[in-house]
Design a protein around this motif. Structure first.
Motif, PDB file in Angstrom:
ATOM      1  N   VAL A  80     -23.411 -24.844  17.248  1.00 25.29           N
ATOM      2  CA  VAL A  80     -22.659 -25.576  16.229  1.00 25.29           C
ATOM      3  C   VAL A  80     -21.195 -25.179  16.364  1.00 25.29           C
ATOM      4  O   VAL A  80     -20.849 -24.000  16.277  1.00 25.29           O
ATOM      5  N   GLU A  84     -17.512 -24.290  15.542  1.00 25.51           N
ATOM      6  CA  GLU A  84     -16.882 -23.708  14.359  1.00 25.51           C
ATOM      7  C   GLU A  84     -15.373 -23.810  14.501  1.00 25.51           C
ATOM      8  O   GLU A  84     -14.796 -23.403  15.507  1.00 25.51           O
ATOM      9  N   TYR A 110     -20.480 -38.953  10.860  1.00 22.01           N
ATOM     10  CA  TYR A 110     -21.162 -37.712  10.501  1.00 22.01           C
ATOM     11  C   TYR A 110     -21.514 -37.708   9.013  1.00 22.01           C
ATOM     12  O   TYR A 110     -20.787 -38.261   8.187  1.00 22.01           O
ATOM     13  N   GLU A 162     -16.470 -24.475   2.931  1.00 22.20           N
ATOM     14  CA  GLU A 162     -17.091 -24.826   4.203  1.00 22.20           C
ATOM     15  C   GLU A 162     -17.529 -26.281   4.179  1.00 22.20           C
ATOM     16  O   GLU A 162     -18.089 -26.754   3.187  1.00 22.20           O
ATOM     17  N   TYR A 163     -17.252 -26.978   5.278  1.00 21.37           N
ATOM     18  CA  TYR A 163     -17.719 -28.354   5.448  1.00 21.37           C
ATOM     19  C   TYR A 163     -18.619 -28.395   6.670  1.00 21.37           C
ATOM     20  O   TYR A 163     -18.200 -28.058   7.775  1.00 21.37           O
ATOM     21  N   LEU A 164     -19.866 -28.796   6.456  1.00 21.09           N
ATOM     22  CA  LEU A 164     -20.835 -28.887   7.541  1.00 21.09           C
ATOM     23  C   LEU A 164     -21.008 -30.351   7.913  1.00 21.09           C
ATOM     24  O   LEU A 164     -21.389 -31.174   7.082  1.00 21.09           O
ATOM     25  N   SER A 203     -22.967 -33.118  10.149  1.00 20.64           N
ATOM     26  CA  SER A 203     -24.266 -33.279  10.799  1.00 20.64           C
ATOM     27  C   SER A 203     -24.392 -34.681  11.376  1.00 20.64           C
ATOM     28  O   SER A 203     -23.812 -35.645  10.857  1.00 20.64           O
ATOM     29  N   ASP A 204     -25.180 -34.776  12.432  1.00 22.77           N
ATOM     30  CA  ASP A 204     -25.450 -36.075  13.042  1.00 22.77           C
ATOM     31  C   ASP A 204     -26.173 -36.960  12.029  1.00 22.77           C
ATOM     32  O   ASP A 204     -27.175 -36.548  11.428  1.00 22.77           O
ATOM     33  N   GLU A 227     -29.026 -33.073  12.809  1.00 20.36           N
ATOM     34  CA  GLU A 227     -28.662 -31.789  13.407  1.00 20.36           C
ATOM     35  C   GLU A 227     -27.196 -31.468  13.151  1.00 20.36           C
ATOM     36  O   GLU A 227     -26.330 -32.337  13.238  1.00 20.36           O
ATOM     37  N   ALA A 228     -26.941 -30.199  12.830  1.00 27.19           N
ATOM     38  CA  ALA A 228     -25.576 -29.761  12.567  1.00 27.19           C
ATOM     39  C   ALA A 228     -24.743 -29.885  13.835  1.00 27.19           C
ATOM     40  O   ALA A 228     -25.173 -29.510  14.922  1.00 27.19           O
ATOM     41  N   ARG A 233     -18.889 -26.980  11.986  1.00 27.48           N
ATOM     42  CA  ARG A 233     -18.652 -26.304  10.709  1.00 27.48           C
ATOM     43  C   ARG A 233     -17.145 -26.039  10.595  1.00 27.48           C
ATOM     44  O   ARG A 233     -16.559 -25.336  11.411  1.00 27.48           O
TER      45      ARG A 233
END
Length: 524
Positions: free
Chosen positions: A84, A86, A113, A126-128, A130-131, A136-137, A140
Motif C-alpha cells: 500500500v 504511503e 477510488y 489519515e485517508y485510505l 481503495s480500489d 483492496e487498499a 494511504r
C-alpha cells in the motif's frame, strides 16, 4: 556483508535513478538485496520502498535499487503483494486542515477510488484510498497539520514526503536538506505553488478605518505607530495580533511586511496558535489589528491597502493572481529529490488540472487558472495611469499604451521580481511553468501574446522603459525555454514596454515600487 569492488559497480548498474524514495513510516529494518544471478549482495537498513524501488542505507551510503532486479530477504522486506503506497504530508495547519483534504478527496473521486477518513491523533488525519471494484487498499495519505517550521523539521527527520508551507524555505533548512541528500529545495521542481492567498489586515466590525497604507501597517507592527489617533482613528492604544512564531503565516508576514524596510516586530505583539483564535481575539478587541490570510478572516473586517498617492488595492482574487495586491502569499508544497509512489505522482499531477483548481477555489483559496481581463474591466488602472503620470510621461506615451493594449485582454498571469533583484519571485517562477504548460497544451494556438514591461518611477523615464523592455524579453525567453514541445509557428510571442506609464501602487514605498516593477501578459 559480502561486497567487492565489482559488486559495488554491479550494484550501481541496478540503481535505476539517483532519486531517493519516499520514506516508509515504520522504523528502518535490516534487509539484504541479492541480484537474481546471486552475483551482487547489498545489505543495510531499508529506508523506503515505493512499490518498485528500494532505498537502502549501507556502509557505502544510500543506494536506490530497482526491485525488479533483486530479491529481498530480512525483517524489513515489504510484502510486495499487499503493498500500500504511503504518502506523508506535513506542515501549515491552514493548508492541512482544509485544502489538502479537499484535494485528496477530489483526486480520489476523479480517479475512481473509494476513500475513508480516520483520525490518527496528534493533529494527524489519515485517508485510505481503495480500489472501487476489489476494495483492496491502494494508498494511504497521512496529513500532519502543525506549522511550517514543523513541516520542514519532519522532512529533515525523514518523516514526511511533502511539506506544506506558507513561506519559502529558509537557507539553513535548504542547507541541511542538501547535506542529508535531499537535493536543493530551492532548485527547479522542488517547490510548487499549490494555491494563492493574501495577507490581509483585519479589525473588529465597526472599526472606523476602511484602509491602511503599507507604510503605516509596517509602522503598527514594528511599534513605530502605537495609537489609532495617529491614523485618524480614536485616541486608543493599538493592540497587535499575529500567529505563533513557528507558523508560516507569521514568518511570511514579517518577511513581506517588515523585510523591505529592515524593521523588526514589536515585542508586545500577542500571539495565537491558530488562525481561528487570531480572528476571535480581534473580533473581541475594538482596538486590535491582526494579519491573517484572506482565506481565514471569519467575520472580521478587512482593511484595503492604500498609498499616499491615493491608490487603494483590496485583496481580491484577481489582484492576488496578478500580484497587484502587494501582500500576495503563495501556498507552497516542497518535495525533496525523492521518487513518490505511483499514486503519489498521480496525485501531484492532478494538482495542476482544472478540476483541482476548482477544488482550491471552493476551499476558500485562490486558484491559478489564467483568466482574461478585458480592457473595459480595467478602467481604474488606466485612470491611475493618467492621474499619476510623471513629468516625463507625456500624453503621447499614454496614447501609445492605450492604442497598443485596447484590442487585447490582460491575463492574470504576471511576473514580478525579488526585492532589489532582477530574479523572479516565487509566484512568478511558478507562473513560468504554468504558462509554458498552457502553451504546450495548445491553449493559445493561433493567438498573439504580448509580454509588457512596466517599471517604478525612480530614475529617468527612458531608462526605465529600456529596463522594463529587457525584463519583458527575459520573461518571453524563459517561457520559450520552458515550453520545450511548443511549435513557435503556432503562436506569436512579442515583447513591449511602457516603463512607468501605468503604476499599480505608489512609488513612495519599497512595497509600491516592487509592485510597479512587473511584466504583464496581454493576449489577442
Amino acid at each position: 556483508m559480502r561486497f567487492s569492488c565489482a559488486a559495488i559497480f554491479a550494484a550501481h548498474l541496478v540503481v535505476a535513478t539517483a532519486l531517493a524514495l519516499a520514506p516508509t513510516r515504520a522504523a528502518a529494518q535490516d534487509v539484504t538485496l541479492t541480484s537474481r544471478d546471486g552475483g551482487v549482495e547489498i545489505a543495510g537498513n531499508l529506508l523506503g520502498f515505493d512499490g518498485q524501488f528500494y532505498r537502502v542505507e549501507t556502509a557505502y551510503g544510500e543506494l536506490t535499487v530497482d526491485g525488479t532486479g533483486v530479491l529481498c530477504e530480512g525483517p524489513g522486506c515489504p510484502d510486495l503483494e499487499a503493498y500500500v503506497a504511503e504518502i506523508a504530508i506535513s506542515g501549515a495547519s491552514s493548508v492541512g486542515e482544509v485544502l489538502l483534504p479537499s484535494l485528496i478527496e477530489g483526486f480520489a473521486l476523479r480517479s475512481g477510488y473509494k476513500i475513508a477518513r480516520s483520525d490518527a491523533g496528534a493533529g494527524q488525519v489519515e485517508y485510505l484510498l481503495s480500489d472501487s471494484g476489489s476494495g483492496e487498499a491502494a494508498a494511504r495519505f497521512l496529513i500532519h497539520s502543525t506549522n511550517t517550521d514543523e513541516g520542514f523539521a519532519d522532512l529533515l527527520a525523514n518523516e514526511t514526503d511533502i511539506v506544506m508551507s506558507l513561506r519559502e524555505v529558509r537557507p539553513d533548512e535548504a542547507s541541511r536538506a542538501w547535506e542529508a541528500g535531499m537535493g536543493d529545495l530551492r532548485g527547479p521542481g522542488r517547490a510548487r505553488v499549490l494555491a494563492l492567498d493574501a495577507l490581509v489586515p483585519i479589525v473588529a466590525p465597526g472599526h472606523p478605518l476602511t484602509e491602511v497604507t503599507l507604510t503605516d501597517l509596517a509602522g503598527i507592527f514594528s511599534g513605530r505607530i502605537v495609537n489609532w489617533s495617529d491614523l485618524g482613528g480614536p485616541d486608543a492604544p493599538i493592540s497587535t495580533y499575529l500567529r505563533d512564531p513557528a507558523a508560516g503565516l507569521s514568518q511570511a508576514a514579517e518577511d513581506r511586511l517588515l523585510g523591505p524596510i529592515r524593521a523588526t516586530l514589536r515585542p508586545d505583539v500577542i500571539r495565537h496558535v491558530s488562525n481561528r483564535a487570531l480572528v476571535r481575539a480581534v473580533m473581541t478587541d475594538p482596538f486590535g489589528i491582526a494579519l491573517t490570510t484572506a482565506a481565514d478572516t471569519g467575520n472580521a473586517k478587512q482593511l484595503a491597502l492604500s498609498g499616499e498617492c491615493g491608490f487603494s488595492i483590496p485583496a481580491t482574487r484577481r489582484n492576488a493572481k496578478t500580484e497587484d495586491y502587494p501582500l500576495t502569499a503563495p501556498v507552497f508544497l516542497y518535495t525533496p529529490v525523492r521518487r513518490l509512489p505511483r499514486v503519489g505522482r498521480e496525485f501531484y499531477a492532478y494538482l495542476s488540472t482544472p478540476a483541482a483548481q476548482l477544488v482550491i477555489r471552493r476551499a476558500g483559496f485562490i486558484d491559478q487558472m489564467a483568466e482574461e481581463i478585458p480592457v473595459a474591466d480595467q478602467g481604474d488602472r488606466f485612470a491611475n495611469a493618467i492621474s499619476q503620470a510623471g513629468e516625463e510621461t507625456g500624453l503621447e506615451d499614454l496614447q501609445r499604451m492605450v492604442a497598443t493594449l485596447s484590442p487585447l485582454r490582460r491575463l492574470t498571469v504576471s511576473f514580478r521580481f525579488e526585492q532589489g533583484s532582477s530574479a523572479l519571485d516565487a509566484q512568478s517562477r511558478s507562473n513560468i511553468r504554468l504558462l509554458a504548460d498552457a502553451l504546450e497544451a495548445g491553449e493559445y494556438d493561433g493567438r498573439r501574446l504580448l509580454f509588457v514591461g512596466f517599471s517604478d518611477g525612480q530614475g529617468p523615464a527612458q531608462s526605465n522603459r529600456q529596463i522594463a523592455l529587457r525584463r519583458a524579453e527575459s520573461v518571453r525567453r524563459a517561457i520559450l525555454s520552458a515550453a520545450e514541445t511548443l511549435d513557435p509557428a503556432r503562436i506569436t510571442l512579442e515583447a513591449e514596454a511602457f516603463g512607468e506609464a501605468m503604476p499599480m501602487a505608489c512609488d513612495d514605498s519599497a512595497w509600491g515600487r516592487q509592485v510597479n516593477r512587473r511584466v504583464e501578459v496581454w493576449v489577442r
